[in-house]
Design an enzyme around this catalytic site. Structure first.
Site: not given
Lengths: 575, 575
Positions: B31, B54, B125-126, B426, B457, B484, B486, B490
Site C-alpha cells: 500500500d 519480495e 502498520h508495517h 551462495g 530439489d 537427489n 535433499g 550439505e
C-alpha cells in the site's frame, strides 16, 4: 572432574527446560549451523522441524510461540529459529521483525563461521566479500530485544541465559550468533540445575499503591465502565488478571482486532460487547465503548489498523495498563507493570466495595446475527457470519492480513478460541508459515485443537511452500484459500483495475498433491450452500487430515470495515 | 511555465533512458508503493513484472541485471526492484545483499509512508511500533552502495540521479526511499534532456603509465603467461579489453568458477585452458595455470568457493587488475582501474613488441571428453559432460549453488554462453527467482536465446513460486530440477544421514499445472538414455514453451570438486 556438556547441547537444554519448554526448533540447515543442529537430538523431547525457507521458518516460529503462550500455564510463549550466516538470517528478517513489532517471544540462533575464519577475515561464501563478519548481527540489532555472540567459552553459557531471559521476559526476539567452532566447546553441566531466572521486575510499591488508589476511586465513581482488551494483554501474560477483573466487577468488556481471540477472555460471555475499532466498529459496539465513563485499557497497541486509523473516541477517564508502565489520563507511572498491578487490584477487598453500587449494564445486541439457508454465491458478509457456528471451543483461527483479518471481526468466537493475526506488522504471507508453527505447537499440547487458516489467494503465493512442511510433519490444519483473484485489500486502497493488483491464477486443488500429500482433502466451493454443507458435515469437522478448501469470492467483495480502512489509508498516503 | 512531470514518472524515465535502458521493473505491490507503480505505465516501453514475493523479486532483478549487462553494448547491467516499507524491503534483503556481494547493479526502490505520517510518528502498520521510520533504511545501508530519501521536492531529482549513477557505476545496489506523498510532486521535465553522467573516473595518468611499463616488462620476460578471468571482469565491463589482450598476445587463458560463461571470453577457443579452482581444479588445468611464469588476473574475487578454499598456487609474478586499483606482485596502485588500463595496454604498439618472441603454448588436453551411448542411471559425471553438446551459442545457463554450480565446471560452453551462478553469496533458491529475471531480459533483447536452469530439489523448495511468474509472463525457460532427495551439498559438508538434510518429496510434474501453465512440458528422466534422447530431440531444443525436466540422481552422487570443497569447508567450520 565436574561433568560437562557441549555448548550446543547446553543451549537446547535451556530451551527445553520449563517454563520455556520448547519441543520443536524451526529453521533451515546451512553449512555454518549443521553441527549445531546435531545437538538437537541429544535433548530429550526436542525435535527439529525443517522449513522450506527461512522467512517461512521465522513465521512458523512466531506462530509456534503464540500457541505455546496460549497453551502453557506460564502464559508466556517462546519459539526458536535456527538459520545460517548471512543468506539465511537475512531471509528471516521480515519474520523476525514481525515478532518484534507484535511482541512475540522468540530466539533467532544463527550459525556463523568459526572464530578462526573470522579472525583471518577470510573471504568466505555467505559474506559480503568485505571481511566484515559483524555486519549481519549489527543489522539484526534493530529488530531484536537483545543479542549475544558466543565468542568466549567461559562466558558463553551466561550469554545464552541472558539472551533467552531478555527475549522471554520482554516477549521479543533475541539474537544469538553461534560460531561453528563453539558448538562442541564443553561447559559445566551443573549450571543447568539452576533454572534461568525468568521473573519480571517487581513494581515500585509506592507508585503502585498510588495507582491502585486512583483506579479504585475512578471505579467507585463510574456508572458505565468498560474493560478494553488489547494485544499486549495476552502477550505479557495479564489475561488471567484481566478476566478476573471482568468477573469480579461485572463490567462489560470489548477487545481490539489484535486482541480478538485472547486467552481467558470469553467472547461468548454475556457482557462481551464486541470488537472496538474506533470509527470502523459496528455502530452498537462503538456506542457501547464510547459512551462508557471509564475505560480500563489493558495492553493497548494503538496501531492504525487496530484503531480504525486512530479514530478512537474514548472518555478521558482512561486507565492504560501496559507491560512496563501505567497511564492514568495523562499521568504516566513508570515501573507499574500491568500484570502485578492488576493482580493486586483484583484481590483488593476495596474493589468489591468500590463496585457495590454498580449495576451491570446490558450488553449491546449481538452484532453477529447471520442469515441461514444460503442462496447463490458466497459473500464475505455471509462467510464470516456463517463461520461462527462452525467454530468450536479451543479452535485456533489464523487470519491473513486482508479480507480475512478484517472479516473475522464479524465472527463470533466460542470460548477459548485463540485468534492469530498480524494486524500491526501486516506482512502478507505470514499466516501460511505461522500455521505450520501453530499446528506443530497444537500437536504438542493438545492434538484435538483444530487449526484453521484463512488466507487470500494473493498472500498464499508468497509462502505457499510451507504447506509442504505441514504435509511432511503429518499435521492436519484446515487451509481455507479465499480466492478472490488478486490483492483485494490493495485494490481498495489504490488501483482497483491496475494490473499490479492481479496475480497468476493457480489450480489450488493441485497444491497438496504437488507437495506430496497422501491423506488429504482438497475441494473448491463457490456456492454458499456448498460451504454450508461442508460446515455441517461431521467428518469435515474432525481434524483427521490436512484439508485445503478453496473458497471462490468476488474480487471486489470485501468486508465493510476493510473498505472504510482502505479509504483512510489511501488518504494518509497522499497526505 | 516550464513543462513538469511527476517525480514518480521522472524516476522511471531515468531508468528507461539508455544506456541503462530498463524495460521491466520487478517487485511486489504494497500500500505504500501503489501510486508509484501507476507511473510505470506512463513510460513508453517500460512494464511492471509483479513477482510472487519480495525475495524472489530481488533475485529476479539480479538475474535481469546480469543478462542486461551481457546483452547491452554498454557492458554494464542494471535492474530495478520496487517493494513496500518494512515488510517488503526486509523480505528482499537477502537478495539485495547477494547483488551487493556479487557486484550486480540494481536499484531498490521502497515505497514508504508519507512525510506527514512520519512527522507525526504515527503507529502505522508495517512499522516496528516505535515511531522509527528510518530504521529499515539504516539497515539497508549495510548492503547498499549508496542510498537516498526523497524528502525534499527541490532536491529529489538530484537524489534520484545520484543513486542511479552510483549504483550503476559501482555495480552494486542503490537504495531509494520514496514517500507515498512525493510520487505526484511535479518536477521540471527538461532535466530529462540532460542524461545522467555515468562515466567512470579517469585513472591517474602517471600511476597508469608506471603500471603499463611494469606490465610490459613482465610480459616481455615471460615465457608462459596466463590470463586469468574472474567475476568482476564482466561485471565492470572489462571483458572486451580482456578478450583483446588474449587475442593480441596469443596467451592462454582460464576462468574461475565465478567467471565461467563471461562475455567475450571464448571457452571453445583453442587456448582456453579451463576453469581454475586452485587445488580443486582438474589436474591439467591446475598444472597449466600454476606452471605459468606470469599471471594476468582480471577482476579477481577470491572467495572460498571460487578459489578451492584459498588453495591458489600462482607464480609471484601476478598482476591483478581490479575495478578500482591494480596490484603488481605486492604493490598496490590505487586509481588505476582495469577497464582503462587494459584498454591502453592492448592498443600499445609496445605490447606487440613485448610478445614478439613469445611462442604460443599448447593448451592442455581437453578435460571435457565424455562418454557417449549411456547405459543405466544418470550420474553427475555423465550429466555435466553430456550437457556440453546440448548447449548452443548464446544460451544462458543458470546453476544453483550445490551440485549444479560445482558440476557445471565440467561442461564445455559454446561461444557466447552466459553463465549465471552465485558462488560467493551462495544463497540457495537464488536461481529460481533469477531465472525469471534472466528470461524476461532475454525476451527483451533476443527471444531466441535459451535460458536453462539447473536447480536442486532442495533449493527449488525455497523459491518455487517464482515459476508461477514465468508462466504468467509467458516465458519459456528450461527448468532442470536435479532431484537427489535433499540437500546433497550439505550432506557432504556435514550430516550425510542427518534428518535435517532431507526434504519433503514433491511431485515435480505437477508444479507447472498447479501454477496455471497451459502450454508446457513436464517430464521425469531417470536413465541416461532418456535424457540423451531428450537432448537430441530437435523439438525439445527449441525454446517454444516452458519446460520442467525432473532429473533423478542418486542422493550421494556429487561432482568430485564439490566433494573436495565440502571436506575443506567442514574443516574450516571446526577450526
Amino acid at each position: 572432574m565436574p561433568e560437562t556438556i557441549s555448548l550446543g547441547t547446553y543451549l537446547f537444554e535451556r530451551l527445553r527446560q520449563e517454563p520455556i519448554g520448547l519441543k520443536s526448533i524451526f529453521g533451515v540447515p546451512g553449512d555454518f549451523n549443521l553441527t549445531l543442529l546435531d545437538k538437537i537430538d541429544e535433548v530429550d523431547g526436542l525435535r527439529w522441524r525443517g522449513c522450506a525457507n527461512e522467512l517461512n521458518a521465522a513465521y512458523a516460529t512466531d506462530g509456534y510461540s503464540r500457541v505455546k503462550g496460549n497453551a502453557s500455564s506460564s502464559g508466556l510463549g517462546f519459539g526458536a529459529l535456527v538459520t545460517t550466516f548471512g543468506v539465511g538470517e537475512l531471509s528471516a528478517f521480515n519474520g523476525v521483525a514481525g515478532s518484534y513489532a507484535e511482541h512475540v517471544g522468540t530466539i533467532h540462533i544463527v550459525g556463523i563461521p568459526s572464530l578462526d575464519s573470522q579472525k583471518k577475515q577470510l573471504l568466505l561464501h555467505h559474506t559480503l566479500g568485505n571481511g566484515d563478519f559483524a555486519v549481519f548481527g549489527k543489522m539484526s540489532r534493530n529488530i531484536s530485544q537483545t543479542e549475544g555472540v558466543l565468542d568466549d567459552p567461559a562466558h558463553a553459557p551466561y550469554v545464552i541465559d541472558r539472551v533467552i531471559r531478555e527475549a522471554y521476559i520482554h516477549q521479543r526476539p533475541g539474537y544469538l550468533a553461534f560460531p561453528a567452532n563453539m558448538v562442541d566447546v564443553e561447559v559445566p553441566k551443573e549450571r543447568l540445575n539452576e533454572p534461568i531466572d525468568l521473573s519480571i521486575a517487581k513494581n515500585d510499591p509506592s507508585a503502585q499503591e498510588e495507582v491502585l488508589d486512583i483506579v479504585l476511586d475512578l471505579i467507585s465513581k463510574a456508572k458505565n465502565p468498560v474493560v478494553l482488551i488489547d494485544a499486549c494483554c495476552a502477550r505479557h501474560d495479564a489475561s488471567k488478571e484481566a478476566a478476573e477483573l471482568i468477573n469480579v466487577t461485572n463490567f462489560k468488556y470489548a477487545t481490539t482486532p489484535m486482541a480478538k481471540g485472547t486467552k481467558n477472555i470469553d467472547e461468548s460471555g454475556r457482557r462481551f460487547t464486541g470488537v472496538y475499532v474506533g470509527s470502523l466498529s459496528y455502530e452498537d459496539v462503538k456506542a457501547s465503548v464510547e459512551e462508557s465513563d471509564l475505560v480500563l485499557s489493558i495492553g493497548a497497541l494503538l496501531s492504525d489498523f487496530n484503531t480504525g486509523s486512530f479514530s478512537y473516541s474514548l472518555n478521558r477517564n482512561t486507565v492504560e495498563f501496559h507491560s512496563d508502565h501505567t497511564k492514568i489520563r495523562n499521568a504516566i507511572f513508570p515501573k507499574v507493570a500491568m500484570k502485578e498491578v492488576l493482580h493486586e487490584l483484583v484481590k483488593l477487598p476495596k474493589l468489591k466495595e468500590a463496585t457495590k453500587n454498580y449495576k451491570p449494564v446490558d450488553v449491546v445486541n449481538d452484532p453477529f446475527e447471520h442469515e441461514d439457508q444460503p442462496e447463490g454465491l458466497i459473500t464475505q458478509r455471509w462467510l464470516w457470519h456463517r463461520l461462527s457456528k462452525f467454530l468450536k471451543p479451543r479452535d485456533i483461527v489464523i487470519t491473513e492480513t486482508g479480507t480475512a483479518s478484517f472479516g473475522i471481526i464479524q465472527t463470533k468466537y466460542p470460548k477459548d478460541v485463540l485468534g492469530i493475526s498480524q494486524i500491526l506488522w501486516g506482512s502478507i504471507g505470514y499466516t501460511v508459515g505461522s500455521t505450520f508453527g501453530a499446528t506443530a505447537a497444537a500437536e504438542e499440547t493438545d492434538p484435538s485443537r483444530r487449526v484453521i487458516l484463512f488466507v487470500g489467494d494473493g498472500s498464499l503465493q508468497l509462502t505457499v511452500q510451507e504447506i509442504s512442511s505441514m504435509v511432511r510433519n503429518g499435521l492436519k490444519p484446515y487451509l481455507f484459500v479465499l480466492n478472490n483473484d488478486g490483492y483485494t485489500i490493495e485494490k481498495y486502497i489504490h488501483g482497483p483495475e491496475a494490473e499490479y493488483n492481479d496475480i497468476q491464477p493457480w489450480d489450488h486443488k493441485l497444491i497438496l498433491p504437488t507437495f506430496g500429500a497422501k491423506n488429504y482433502e482438497a475441494v473448491t466451493v463457490g456456492k454458499a450452500a456448498e460451504l454450508d454443507e461442508l460446515f455441517k458435515n461431521e467428518d469435515f469437522a474432525k481434524n483427521d487430515k490436512i484439508r485445503l478448501i478453496e473458497v471462490l469470492l468476488d474480487s471486489k467483495d470485501a468486508p465493510q470495515n476493510l473498505v472504510k480502512q482502505a479509504e483512510l489509508s489511501s488518504k494518509a498516503n497522499s497526505g
